[in-house]
Write a protein that holds these residues in place. Sequence first.
Motif, mmCIF file in Angstrom:
data_model
loop_
_atom_site.group_PDB
_atom_site.id
_atom_site.type_symbol
_atom_site.label_atom_id
_atom_site.label_comp_id
_atom_site.label_asym_id
_atom_site.label_seq_id
_atom_site.Cartn_x
_atom_site.Cartn_y
_atom_site.Cartn_z
ATOM 1 N N PRO A 53 55.543 23.200 39.066
ATOM 2 C CA PRO A 53 54.249 23.627 39.900
ATOM 3 C C PRO A 53 53.188 22.543 40.315
ATOM 4 C CG PRO A 53 54.527 25.258 38.217
ATOM 5 C CD PRO A 53 55.541 24.176 37.930
ATOM 6 N N LEU A 54 52.919 21.848 39.317
ATOM 7 C CA LEU A 54 51.870 20.834 39.618
ATOM 8 C C LEU A 54 52.446 19.700 40.585
ATOM 9 C CD1 LEU A 54 49.358 19.448 39.407
ATOM 10 C CD2 LEU A 54 50.033 18.086 37.578
ATOM 11 N N ASP A 55 53.794 19.286 40.285
ATOM 12 C CA ASP A 55 54.524 18.391 41.277
ATOM 13 C C ASP A 55 54.704 18.998 42.718
ATOM 14 O OD1 ASP A 55 54.689 16.888 39.093
ATOM 15 O OD2 ASP A 55 56.862 17.365 38.565
ATOM 16 N N TYR A 56 55.010 20.123 42.639
ATOM 17 C CA TYR A 56 55.262 20.836 43.883
ATOM 18 C C TYR A 56 54.112 20.610 44.790
ATOM 19 C CZ TYR A 56 57.019 24.295 47.295
ATOM 20 O OH TYR A 56 57.421 25.026 48.398
ATOM 21 N N ALA A 57 52.906 21.280 43.978
ATOM 22 C CA ALA A 57 51.484 21.308 44.580
ATOM 23 C C ALA A 57 50.886 20.093 45.029
ATOM 24 C CB ALA A 57 50.687 22.108 43.929
ATOM 25 N N GLN A 58 51.358 19.010 44.271
ATOM 26 C CA GLN A 58 50.771 17.655 44.885
ATOM 27 C C GLN A 58 51.241 17.179 46.125
ATOM 28 O OE1 GLN A 58 51.216 15.462 41.068
ATOM 29 N NE2 GLN A 58 48.844 15.911 40.550
ATOM 30 N N VAL A 59 52.765 17.425 46.163
ATOM 31 C CA VAL A 59 53.450 17.020 47.412
ATOM 32 C C VAL A 59 53.013 17.781 48.619
ATOM 33 C CG1 VAL A 59 55.711 17.139 48.501
ATOM 34 C CG2 VAL A 59 55.573 16.423 46.027
ATOM 35 N N LEU A 60 52.840 18.991 48.372
ATOM 36 C CA LEU A 60 52.188 19.938 49.740
ATOM 37 C C LEU A 60 50.917 19.258 50.160
ATOM 38 C CD1 LEU A 60 54.751 21.472 49.134
ATOM 39 C CD2 LEU A 60 53.345 23.601 49.529
ATOM 40 N N THR A 61 50.065 19.019 48.938
ATOM 41 C CA THR A 61 48.718 18.678 49.205
ATOM 42 C C THR A 61 48.723 17.287 49.902
ATOM 43 O OG1 THR A 61 47.931 20.002 47.336
ATOM 44 C CG2 THR A 61 46.472 18.410 48.261
ATOM 45 N N THR A 62 49.591 16.528 49.611
ATOM 46 C CA THR A 62 49.482 15.069 50.138
ATOM 47 C C THR A 62 49.862 15.176 51.509
ATOM 48 O OG1 THR A 62 50.214 14.120 48.214
ATOM 49 C CG2 THR A 62 50.699 12.878 50.047
ATOM 50 N N TYR A 63 50.864 16.142 52.008
ATOM 51 C CA TYR A 63 51.084 16.232 53.363
ATOM 52 C C TYR A 63 49.960 16.947 53.924
ATOM 53 C CZ TYR A 63 56.158 15.806 51.960
ATOM 54 O OH TYR A 63 57.280 15.285 51.374
ATOM 55 N N ALA A 64 49.122 18.089 53.532
ATOM 56 C CA ALA A 64 48.079 18.604 54.103
ATOM 57 C C ALA A 64 46.955 17.657 54.367
ATOM 58 C CB ALA A 64 47.633 19.598 53.447
ATOM 59 N N ALA A 65 46.866 16.531 53.401
ATOM 60 C CA ALA A 65 45.662 15.611 53.613
ATOM 61 C C ALA A 65 45.900 14.740 54.598
ATOM 62 C CB ALA A 65 45.636 14.926 52.334
ATOM 63 N N ALA A 96 49.116 29.100 42.248
ATOM 64 C CA ALA A 96 47.859 28.734 41.504
ATOM 65 C C ALA A 96 47.636 27.219 41.625
ATOM 66 C CB ALA A 96 47.816 29.066 40.080
ATOM 67 N N ALA A 97 48.721 26.331 41.143
ATOM 68 C CA ALA A 97 48.535 25.176 41.153
ATOM 69 C C ALA A 97 48.221 24.359 42.760
ATOM 70 C CB ALA A 97 50.072 24.098 40.614
ATOM 71 N N LEU A 98 48.811 24.925 43.653
ATOM 72 C CA LEU A 98 48.595 24.418 45.132
ATOM 73 C C LEU A 98 47.189 24.928 45.308
ATOM 74 C CD1 LEU A 98 49.412 23.412 47.562
ATOM 75 C CD2 LEU A 98 50.657 25.387 48.253
ATOM 76 N N THR A 99 46.644 25.949 45.012
ATOM 77 C CA THR A 99 45.293 26.267 44.969
ATOM 78 C C THR A 99 44.397 25.368 44.755
ATOM 79 O OG1 THR A 99 45.999 28.605 45.557
ATOM 80 C CG2 THR A 99 43.606 28.422 45.108
ATOM 81 N N ASN A 100 44.566 24.922 43.365
ATOM 82 C CA ASN A 100 43.885 23.935 42.771
ATOM 83 C C ASN A 100 43.993 22.749 43.451
ATOM 84 O OD1 ASN A 100 42.818 25.930 40.909
ATOM 85 N ND2 ASN A 100 44.409 25.254 39.423
ATOM 86 N N GLU A 101 44.878 22.137 43.546
ATOM 87 C CA GLU A 101 45.151 20.918 44.352
ATOM 88 C C GLU A 101 44.254 20.768 45.890
ATOM 89 O OE1 GLU A 101 46.570 18.069 43.020
ATOM 90 O OE2 GLU A 101 46.414 19.300 41.122
ATOM 91 N N LEU A 102 44.555 21.800 46.671
ATOM 92 C CA LEU A 102 43.909 21.885 47.804
ATOM 93 C C LEU A 102 42.423 22.010 47.829
ATOM 94 C CD1 LEU A 102 46.314 24.334 49.725
ATOM 95 C CD2 LEU A 102 46.022 21.930 50.263
ATOM 96 N N ALA A 103 42.098 22.709 46.825
ATOM 97 C CA ALA A 103 40.526 22.561 46.519
ATOM 98 C C ALA A 103 39.988 21.399 46.181
ATOM 99 C CB ALA A 103 40.305 23.798 45.328
#
Length: 328
Positions: A53-65, A96-103
């Motif tokens: 979850p955390l690895d996946y969330a960090q990759v997506l958040t990097t793209y969104a950033a 949940a992990a993606l929500t936290n990373e995006l926040a």
Amino acid sequence: MTEKLTITGSADLLAVVPHLLGTQPTESFVVLTARAGSLGATMRVDAPAESLPLDYAQVLTTYAAHDEQATASYIIVYSDETDADGQLYPYAAHVAALTNELATARMPVRNVWLVTGTHWSEFGTDEQLPLDQITDSNANATLTYFGSATDIDFYNPALLGNRGLPVHAPEGTDADIAAACHDWAAALENPAMPDTKTARKLAAAFQHKFIRDFLMRETITTHNGSFEDVMFGKFTGRPDWNRVDHAQAVAFELMKAVPEGQRAPMLSLMGWLEWLKGHGSQADRYLKLAAEDVPAYRLAVLLRELINRGNIAAVATNAETSYKRPAI
């Protein structure tokens, strides 16, 4: 479409996504960034398989950033899977992990939805809403009225046939390169499809790896001259996406003029252009077809490796340069 589309609710927003992506997502996560009064970037990635979850969330958040103006975001999970306990909401830990990373990245999530093959819902709630609410929404009706389609596919194998005689690649001299680039530019500037003679001539040029690379580069008019930068989608400005769409249609026309075993260069071009648009799944489909047409076709293999590692073209990560669907 020059008028600003007004989104008044969840169904409207969900209706817009297939128009933005050009296809209805399945087994995917989609992240939409938002700015003051408007949407920003749209990113689709395959649903996590074995990804933590955390690895996946960090990759997506990097793209969104990459959308530096984003102040919020939305998450949409497209899936018919259930979680390990048989519950209705898959990938809850990843959400949940993606929500936290995006926040943390200052793009707090405004809402999360689940869209399945039978219903949609607010993620984590019990109410299952009919998909008709999305297809019958004002946003979908408006976009469809103005000519937007959600499943444009330039590749139709039923139209290919296999009667074309093989073509012979030119020698690759400077004169050959110049002539091929001239003919390719003329084909991309002409709204009509090339005739059979021109199509076979261009298809022959694509058989030469060196000339093929020049033609791919010249498809993008905002390139900076470096083939490596062009291949990774690093351009000096926003590409002419209408030209890119037309290039894909022309590439299919060239495939109709040659037999199996000579279509891989054009399929690779189509896959690469889909990747530049941010359509990784469609890109991989074309590249897989290329590698089937010519086993282990090197360009297709290399591009598939690039995509399957989760790389996104630079042009697709910038809301100012990324592909926008016609009528969006």
